[in-house]
Motif scaffolding. Structure first.
Motif, mmCIF file in Angstrom:
data_model
loop_
_atom_site.group_PDB
_atom_site.id
_atom_site.type_symbol
_atom_site.label_atom_id
_atom_site.label_comp_id
_atom_site.label_asym_id
_atom_site.label_seq_id
_atom_site.Cartn_x
_atom_site.Cartn_y
_atom_site.Cartn_z
ATOM 1 N N UNK A 51 0.729 -1.121 -0.035
ATOM 2 C CA UNK A 51 -0.060 0.494 0.164
ATOM 3 C C UNK A 51 1.158 1.811 0.443
ATOM 4 N N UNK A 52 1.723 1.049 1.034
ATOM 5 C CA UNK A 52 2.505 2.602 0.239
ATOM 6 C C UNK A 52 3.836 2.345 -0.449
ATOM 7 N N UNK A 53 4.036 1.782 -1.243
ATOM 8 C CA UNK A 53 4.480 1.638 -2.414
ATOM 9 C C UNK A 53 3.380 2.411 -3.239
ATOM 10 N N UNK A 54 2.402 2.261 -3.317
ATOM 11 C CA UNK A 54 1.469 2.359 -4.614
ATOM 12 C C UNK A 54 0.546 3.477 -3.937
ATOM 13 N N UNK A 55 1.064 3.747 -2.872
ATOM 14 C CA UNK A 55 0.532 4.879 -2.793
ATOM 15 C C UNK A 55 1.813 6.006 -2.998
ATOM 16 N N UNK A 126 1.725 -13.447 2.252
ATOM 17 C CA UNK A 126 2.649 -12.903 1.061
ATOM 18 C C UNK A 126 0.923 -12.233 -0.239
ATOM 19 N N UNK A 127 0.310 -13.385 -0.599
ATOM 20 C CA UNK A 127 -0.617 -13.420 -1.496
ATOM 21 C C UNK A 127 -1.490 -13.450 -0.855
ATOM 22 N N UNK A 128 -1.412 -13.210 0.274
ATOM 23 C CA UNK A 128 -3.134 -12.832 0.968
ATOM 24 C C UNK A 128 -3.155 -11.047 1.000
ATOM 25 N N UNK A 129 -1.959 -10.593 1.800
ATOM 26 C CA UNK A 129 -1.433 -9.619 1.619
ATOM 27 C C UNK A 129 -1.851 -8.643 0.306
ATOM 28 N N UNK A 130 -1.333 -9.114 -0.982
ATOM 29 C CA UNK A 130 -1.329 -8.444 -1.958
ATOM 30 C C UNK A 130 -2.851 -8.506 -2.178
ATOM 31 N N UNK A 131 -3.099 -9.310 -2.791
ATOM 32 C CA UNK A 131 -5.065 -9.518 -2.500
ATOM 33 C C UNK A 131 -5.366 -8.851 -1.924
ATOM 34 N N UNK A 132 -5.313 -8.254 -0.537
ATOM 35 C CA UNK A 132 -6.755 -7.227 0.363
ATOM 36 C C UNK A 132 -5.734 -5.934 -0.573
ATOM 37 N N UNK A 133 -4.292 -5.764 -0.845
ATOM 38 C CA UNK A 133 -4.563 -4.459 -1.414
ATOM 39 C C UNK A 133 -5.264 -4.214 -2.227
ATOM 40 N N UNK A 135 -7.654 -5.688 -3.827
ATOM 41 C CA UNK A 135 -9.531 -6.066 -3.065
ATOM 42 C C UNK A 135 -10.144 -4.726 -2.615
ATOM 43 N N UNK A 136 -9.266 -3.817 -2.030
ATOM 44 C CA UNK A 136 -9.763 -2.448 -1.834
ATOM 45 C C UNK A 136 -9.262 -0.917 -3.044
ATOM 46 N N UNK A 137 -8.393 -1.002 -3.946
ATOM 47 C CA UNK A 137 -7.590 -0.168 -4.340
ATOM 48 C C UNK A 137 -7.045 -1.428 -6.038
ATOM 49 N N UNK A 138 -8.469 -1.315 -6.558
ATOM 50 C CA UNK A 138 -7.151 -1.986 -7.787
ATOM 51 C C UNK A 138 -7.560 -1.507 -8.479
ATOM 52 N N UNK A 144 -0.169 1.216 -10.640
ATOM 53 C CA UNK A 144 0.555 1.379 -10.759
ATOM 54 C C UNK A 144 1.774 -0.060 -10.310
ATOM 55 N N UNK A 145 1.531 -0.741 -10.739
ATOM 56 C CA UNK A 145 2.457 -2.271 -10.913
ATOM 57 C C UNK A 145 2.057 -3.023 -9.961
ATOM 58 N N UNK A 146 1.520 -3.268 -9.523
ATOM 59 C CA UNK A 146 1.197 -3.812 -7.775
ATOM 60 C C UNK A 146 2.331 -4.148 -7.029
ATOM 61 N N UNK A 147 3.104 -3.404 -6.698
ATOM 62 C CA UNK A 147 4.009 -3.095 -5.618
ATOM 63 C C UNK A 147 5.497 -4.654 -5.993
#
Length: 279
Positions: A51-55, A126-133, A135-138, A144-147
């Motif tokens: 989330x920090x990277x994408x933000x 890690x997969x689930x953590x990125x999946x949440x990101x 889901x919230x900010x598709x 922005x490359x999904x980190x």
């Protein structure tokens, strides 16, 4: 100069190595509790950091001076590792990284069964953590490359691989030093401070290598981001983010255990002379 005697460690005995393969461990709830802790910790780690990277990328697109910058991203990674290692150290050891688990396995700090379960849990977290990101900010996630990690333009594969090897060596070497039981026996304050140098190691490595590879040093972090992002670009250099960290972890384990702690020499009894006691 006389003998090199370490004050406070005369009666210290190294803990026995973890069994390579112990089926009895599978019957203990502590193993599964630790595995769950690794899963949740890695999930939280990826959620906050990606989330920090994408933000940052979103904010800096319109304003080059906007967002937290590379310094802020490095703080996010290092700070989260500090927090999560502090929270989980007493449960799972606070690995949160397959490379750390691999290094500790080579040093016989964890069994093969525990190492495999940890690595699987870390990758799934890690997969689930990125999946949440996502889901919230598709929209932002995809734009922005999904980190996802990747070799930056202008750098060779060798440079990227070297950055991952050295960066992971710094991290895993710090883990070994900060959690060394012999050092803990001598300096009672070390266990309290252990998460701090580990977090700072992650912070410093990110400052140095974000411009090169985006900084992996954690195969689960790179793998989870690539799985959820799903673009070919995320997979092009994926091998670098596994081979590099595992090599770096292996070198760190060898350096700390064999060179600094002289495990091979001690096992041969070379530090003992007839009629004398080695400290």
């Amino acid at each position: 100069m006389g003998k090199d005697i370490e004050v406070g460690t005369k009666d210290y005995q190294d803990p026995p190595p973890a069994p390579l393969f112990d089926l009895e461990e599978l019957t203990k709830w502590s193993l599964y509790r630790a595995t769950i802790a690794e899963f949740v910790a890695t999930l939280l780690f990826l959620y906050i950091t990606v989330l920090t990277v994408i933000g940052y990328k979103s904010q800096s697109e319109a304003d080059q001076c906007g967002g937290v910058g590379i310094l802020g991203i490095a703080w996010a990674f290092g700070g989260m590792i500090f927090v999560l290692v502090y929270c989980t150290a007493g449960i799972s050891g606070g690995h949160i990284n397959p490379a750390v688990t691999f290094g500790l396995f080579l040093a016989r700090k964890v069994s093969l069964i525990r190492a495999v379960l940890y690595i699987v849990a870390q990758c799934l977290g890690a997969i689930c953590g990125c999946g949440l990101v996502k889901a919230f900010q598709k929209a932002h996630y995809i734009k922005y490359g999904g980190g996802a990690n990747g070799l930056s333009t202008g750098y060779s594969i060798g440079t990227g691989l070297g950055a991952e090897i050295i960066g992971t060596f710094v991290l895993v070497y710090t883990v070994f030093s900060a959690t060394d039981p012999k050092r803990n026996a001598r300096d009672s304050h070390v266990p309290v401070l252990a998460p701090l140098p580990i977090g700072f190691a992650v912070f410093m490595v990110h400052l140095a290598t974000i411009p090169i590879t985006g900084t992996g040093i954690n195969p689960a972090r790179s793998f989870g981001a690539a799985v959820i992002y799903g673009k070919d670009k995320a997979w092009d250099d994926q091998w670098i983010f596994w081979v590099g960290p595992f090599i770096g972890a292996a070198i760190a384990a060898f350096y700390h255990q064999i060179v600094l702690r002289a495990a091979a020499v001690k096992s041969l009894g070379s530090f003992k002379s007839s009629g004398s006691t080695a400290y």
